[in-house]
Design an enzyme around this catalytic site. Structure first.
Site, mmCIF file in Angstrom:
data_model
loop_
_atom_site.group_PDB
_atom_site.id
_atom_site.type_symbol
_atom_site.label_atom_id
_atom_site.label_comp_id
_atom_site.label_asym_id
_atom_site.label_seq_id
_atom_site.Cartn_x
_atom_site.Cartn_y
_atom_site.Cartn_z
ATOM 1 N N SER A 66 0.667 -1.227 -0.026
ATOM 2 C CA SER A 66 -0.009 0.150 0.022
ATOM 3 C C SER A 66 0.767 1.291 0.243
ATOM 4 O O SER A 66 0.245 2.340 0.071
ATOM 5 C CB SER A 66 -0.761 -0.096 1.217
ATOM 6 O OG SER A 66 -2.095 -0.927 1.093
ATOM 7 N N LYS A 69 -0.218 3.705 -2.657
ATOM 8 C CA LYS A 69 -1.250 4.745 -2.533
ATOM 9 C C LYS A 69 -0.652 6.230 -2.420
ATOM 10 O O LYS A 69 -1.129 7.131 -2.757
ATOM 11 C CB LYS A 69 -2.086 4.500 -1.406
ATOM 12 C CG LYS A 69 -2.804 3.127 -1.676
ATOM 13 C CD LYS A 69 -3.896 2.980 -0.361
ATOM 14 C CE LYS A 69 -4.755 1.730 -0.637
ATOM 15 N NZ LYS A 69 -3.852 0.716 -0.412
ATOM 16 N N SER A 126 -5.976 3.456 4.267
ATOM 17 C CA SER A 126 -5.502 2.595 3.307
ATOM 18 C C SER A 126 -6.551 1.958 2.708
ATOM 19 O O SER A 126 -6.121 0.450 2.159
ATOM 20 C CB SER A 126 -4.297 1.679 3.848
ATOM 21 O OG SER A 126 -3.383 1.154 2.806
#
Length: 536
Positions: A66, A69, A126
């Site tokens: 993640s 992101k 997230s």
């Protein structure tokens, strides 16, 4: 009989255990990587200068999880600053976004939600569906958006990153490195300081729910920590890009391949401690240069194919990108040549004769008019404001007392001069000025064609900062006064305001420009004071 039965059962169990052991050994031999720990990598940078303070396996392409992101949000922030989106833009959730695996905000295909909530969900919780929804809204498909992510990475100097989706779920070829993610974290801090505070929130309202930060344990445990992003998948392990500031020194570090949240956080604390020990005291901050490419450039585009640009519902951006290129460019009329001038000699001579005849007739008419009048002219010529104010009915076309001279002529013969009564023209819808110079200047300005490439409200005093939430009104007031005394240079002209909510008293400074709010927060954060910007 009973003994024989127990013997058969025991033999069956032994055979089953032997078969299971053989199967497990075969799996270990054929696929040892499935049980191996994720590769470890780490990188530490002085955020002020970009200097490398520590590196271990930092340029090896690994699964970023993640941390991906961060790139999605970097592009989204660029779209907002370019005026193509705003925090209030309504995003329609795609089928692809709604089908993403956890962690999720819980979006449904076709649902509309403000961009600000998707940003919060992706940065704090997230949420995979929120990140995918933003990517699909910007470029239409995951493939096109991931290609943009990779192009942006190259523009930032991230040499070992290739993206295949907006959220970091494991995909073939989706890789980055500890070094690259540290570079990205530094750009997020310097390129978009007005949005960086989102990464320090422990919880936030994401529209559908209040979500908690996946990084709150580290933020609470490490002094000076204010971001930025966690990541986890099985192949990646526990990843984290973290940043902290102490005594004006900011360190950014990244760790890949942690075996648990606790191990990852402990390792990050060690890396940041190392960075603060090795960083040069008093180093001058040299922010990185933002990328200037076709995807992120905050200027007007000369492309007139607006059909290729994505559309958003309810956009109310404060910075506008206007495409005002000229669609056609007609060839200018050529000046007459010397040869052509000879052909016009007769026409010019005839025109000169007509002008001279008209001049004689005008002088004669004026002499007759003067002789016929027994009274001198008593009123001066009307001022521009009189021309507007006298005629209350713009549709009134009746004759006035003043007489108008109408002159018509041709190149062949100058006609006789006639005095006729002509109606006053309707009033023009223009502003009234006392000074004729202003009228001339206004008319001249109205004839100038302007091509606006970027309209911004960055200087508008519609921003503010928040320096904390407190249990009592008195506490909030004391903090406001202390903050004002310590940061009077940027907050001296602001307005102190305490806002009571169901959770306490928010201490705010209002009436700042975006630049003033960003600068004040940066200076306060450098001294360890909590602060985040607020803007319309």
């Amino acid at each position: 009989m009973i003994t024989a039965a127990y013997g058969q059962i025991g033999q069956f169990v032994r055979r089953f255990l032997c078969l299971l052991a053989v199967t497990l050994m075969a799996m270990l031999v054929q696929a040892p990587s499935a049980f191996a720990a994720p590769p470890y990598a780490a990188f530490v940078m002085d955020a002020r200068t970009g200097e490398t303070l520590y590196s271990e396996n930092a340029d090896t392409p690994l699964h970023p999880a993640s941390l991906t992101k961060m790139m999605t949000l970097y592009i989204v922030f660029g779209e907002i600053e370019a005026g193509r989106m705003s925090l209030d833009t309504m995003i329609t959730v795609s089928k692809n976004a709604a089908a993403q695996a956890p962690s999720r905000l819980g979006l449904r295909a076709g649902q509309k939600i403000q961009l600000r909530y998707l940003i919060r969900a992706a940065a704090v919780k997230s949420a995979n569906d929120a990140a995918a929804a933003m990517g699909d809204a910007i470029d239409g498909t995951p493939e096109r958006f991931s290609a943009r992510m990779t192009r942006t990475a190259r523009a930032l100097g991230m040499k070992n990153s290739t993206f295949k989706n907006a959220n970091g779920l494991t995909a073939k070829g989706h890789k980055s490195s500890a070094h690259d993610m540290t570079i990205l974290g530094r750009h997020l801090f310097y390129d978009f300081p007005q949005y960086y505070n989102i990464f320090s929130r422990r919880s936030t309202d994401a529209g559908l729910a209040t979500v908690s930060s996946t990084n709150r344990k580290f933020l609470d445990a490490y002094k000076g920590a204010d971001g930025i992003k966690t990541g986890y998948t099985g192949p990646a392990g526990f990843n984290l890009t973290g940043s902290a500031e102490r005594d004006g020194v900011r360190i950014i570090a990244t760790v890949f391949g942690g075996t648990s949240t606790a191990m990852r956080n402990a390792k990050m604390a060690d890396l940041l401690d190392l960075g603060f020990r090795k960083a040069k005291k008093g180093a001058v901050a040299v922010p990185p240069t933002p990328p200037r490419n076709a995807d992120n450039e905050v200027v007007a585009s000369a492309d007139t194919n607006t059909d290729a640009l994505p559309s958003y519902d309810g956009s109310s951006a404060k910075t506008l990108r206007l495409v005002m290129a000229v669609s056609t460019s007609p060839r200018p009329i050529a000046r007459p040549s010397l040869e052509d001038a000879a052909d016009h000699t007769e026409a010019v001579a005839a025109a000169d004769q007509a002008v001279a005849a008209m001049a004689d007739d005008i002088l004669g008419a004026l002499a007759l008019a003067t002789a016929a009048s027994d009274q001198p002219v008593s009123a001066p010529p009307a001022r521009p404001e009189d021309l507007v104010a006298d005629n209350e009915n713009p549709s009134d076309t009746t004759a006035t007392e003043s007489e108008t001279l109408q002159i018509t002529a041709s190149a062949a013969q100058a006609p006789a001069l006639k005095l006729v009564s002509a109606p006053r023209p309707p009033k023009r819808a223009v502003a009234i000025y006392d000074n004729a110079v202003n009228v001339v200047a206004t008319d001249r300005a109205a004839t100038i064609t302007e091509v606006v490439t970027n309209v911004s409200t960055a200087g508008v005093k519609s921003y503010g900062i928040n320096v904390g939430r407190f249990n009592t009104h008195g506490q909030a007031e004391r903090v406001l006064m202390q903050t004002l005394l310590s940061e009077n240079a940027t907050l001296g002209n602001s307005m102190r305001k305490i806002v009571q909510t169901n959770r306490g008293y928010d201490a705010n400074f209002l009436g700042l420009s975006q630049h003033e709010a960003d600068l004040a927060c940066r200076r306060l954060q450098a001294r360890g004071t909590q602060c985040f910007t607020m803007g319309s």
